[in-house]
Design an enzyme around this catalytic site. Sequence first.
Site, mmCIF file in Angstrom:
data_model
loop_
_atom_site.group_PDB
_atom_site.id
_atom_site.type_symbol
_atom_site.label_atom_id
_atom_site.label_comp_id
_atom_site.label_asym_id
_atom_site.label_seq_id
_atom_site.Cartn_x
_atom_site.Cartn_y
_atom_site.Cartn_z
ATOM 1 N N LEU A 124 0.850 -1.196 0.000
ATOM 2 C CA LEU A 124 0.000 0.000 0.000
ATOM 3 C C LEU A 124 0.888 1.250 0.000
ATOM 4 O O LEU A 124 0.802 2.096 -0.894
ATOM 5 C CB LEU A 124 -0.919 -0.020 1.239
ATOM 6 C CG LEU A 124 -1.785 1.216 1.482
ATOM 7 C CD1 LEU A 124 -2.827 1.376 0.369
ATOM 8 C CD2 LEU A 124 -2.520 1.109 2.837
ATOM 9 N N PRO A 127 6.485 6.044 -1.655
ATOM 10 C CA PRO A 127 7.328 7.161 -1.205
ATOM 11 C C PRO A 127 6.497 8.407 -0.887
ATOM 12 O O PRO A 127 6.772 9.104 0.070
ATOM 13 C CB PRO A 127 8.272 7.396 -2.389
ATOM 14 C CG PRO A 127 8.342 6.064 -3.079
ATOM 15 C CD PRO A 127 6.999 5.422 -2.885
ATOM 16 N N ILE A 337 14.033 1.075 35.140
ATOM 17 C CA ILE A 337 14.174 0.174 36.300
ATOM 18 C C ILE A 337 15.512 -0.567 36.227
ATOM 19 O O ILE A 337 16.174 -0.789 37.238
ATOM 20 C CB ILE A 337 12.975 -0.809 36.365
ATOM 21 C CG1 ILE A 337 11.707 -0.026 36.741
ATOM 22 C CG2 ILE A 337 13.246 -1.946 37.355
ATOM 23 C CD1 ILE A 337 10.408 -0.803 36.605
ATOM 24 N N GLY A 340 21.553 1.567 34.510
ATOM 25 C CA GLY A 340 22.638 1.451 33.519
ATOM 26 C C GLY A 340 22.535 0.167 32.712
ATOM 27 O O GLY A 340 22.815 0.140 31.513
ATOM 28 N N GLU A 363 0.999 0.071 10.195
ATOM 29 C CA GLU A 363 -0.448 -0.217 10.142
ATOM 30 C C GLU A 363 -1.267 0.979 10.668
ATOM 31 O O GLU A 363 -2.328 0.816 11.268
ATOM 32 C CB GLU A 363 -0.775 -1.537 10.843
ATOM 33 C CG GLU A 363 -0.041 -2.691 10.158
ATOM 34 C CD GLU A 363 -0.653 -4.059 10.327
ATOM 35 O OE1 GLU A 363 -1.830 -4.158 10.649
ATOM 36 O OE2 GLU A 363 0.083 -5.038 10.086
#
Length: 382
Positions: A124, A127, A337, A340, A363
């Site tokens: 679909l 560009p 959480i 590093g 989508e």
Amino acid sequence: MALDLETREQLISSVRRFVSERLVPLEDKVARDDLVPDDVVRDLRELGLFGMSIPAEYGGLGLTMEEEVLVCFELGQTSPAFRSVIGTNVGIGSQGVVMFGRDDQKREWLPKLASGEAIASFCLTEPGAGSDAASLRTTAIRQGDHYVVNGTKRYITNANKASVFTLMARTDPGNKGAGGISAFFVPSNLKGITIGKPERKMGQQGAHICDVVFEDCRVPASCLLGTEGQGFRISMQVLDRGRLHISAVCVGVAERLIHDAAKYALEREQFGQKIAEFQLIQAMLADSKTESYAARCMVLDAARKRDAGESVTMEAACAKYFASEMVGRVADRAVQIHGGAGYVSDYGVERFYRDVRIFRIYEGTSQVQQLVIARNLLKSLG
Ligand code: COS
């Protein structure tokens, strides 16, 4: 027809086992090699997952939408690249022919798509035509018993493996809007079709997207799906369904990330105690769990409505909008959480953080979902 409960549970637990025992250990390798190994593809075929949404009479599992999203909650618990292998056959690549194909088209293609012997892609985007899909410029001009197709399709998932394309092209160049577009189911081996090199991407290594270029490609008229001018509506209905599938994958990924973040918080010690004991860490886990649970409920509700024959354009857009944004927030908290450790590659959290970014884009972007939701809401009142 829906599976009986026992068969449904068996299917879900075999996918869960397959994900944890077979796919999770391969996540890092697939990302490094940018390739899902052939033996994994073979296993996906043996499990019947390419044919999840294809009716049983054509060799698929013929799952209901509810069953499909339940499977996707499990498949989502690993790198989304694995899901992408089967994704287009289950969703946007095959559903045009499942919903709108003639019996001869179904008989020719669906058994091969259900088994994974053939891969289908959905063409679909171009560009110059992304969110504004109705502005697409690829043309299909009728000449005798053929259409001559010219144009470029962009970011086409699985195009490099596809045997067949669901192609949207303008059959009426005089009509620049949605009504000038038709859909085709086109074998990829026709003369005049060139597949570009896979793009380098931010995440989901192992899943590939390429350009598909049509140059004076003579497509037999028998490849038309439905009738001329119906292509845009076909693609929208295919996407309504695809958006639910993607939402379910987002829920699965979120649940995996919450599990990994909670586990890490139970192991990691700072200031003399497990970081899971800090309420600020708990708040991040609680927010993530609440949001993923909300998304799970939305997806299941919309899937059940679709199975009951209702139009779920708005509900699918709500689910895609909420679930894809939700998994972005969950991935961000999971990195936080981990501290590093969340920023280095060894733990895989940063990989998921990159992988989930596309869910808000493909989508239909979050902004397109907002537009669809608002339009449908206002239409229902107007
Ligand atoms: N189901 C059935 N018909 C639909 C539909 C749906 N979900 N959505 C739109 N249509 C129909 C409309 O009813 C209209 O038909 P009529 O002209 O007979 O009234 C026609 O299609 C055109 O619809 P609309 O006017 O809404 O089209 P727009 O150009 O305004 O575009 C959006 C609508 C933006 C929603 C559409 O272009 C879109 O979804 N864009 C994103 C595309 C996308 O998801 N790309 C990702 C590519 S796949 S990875």
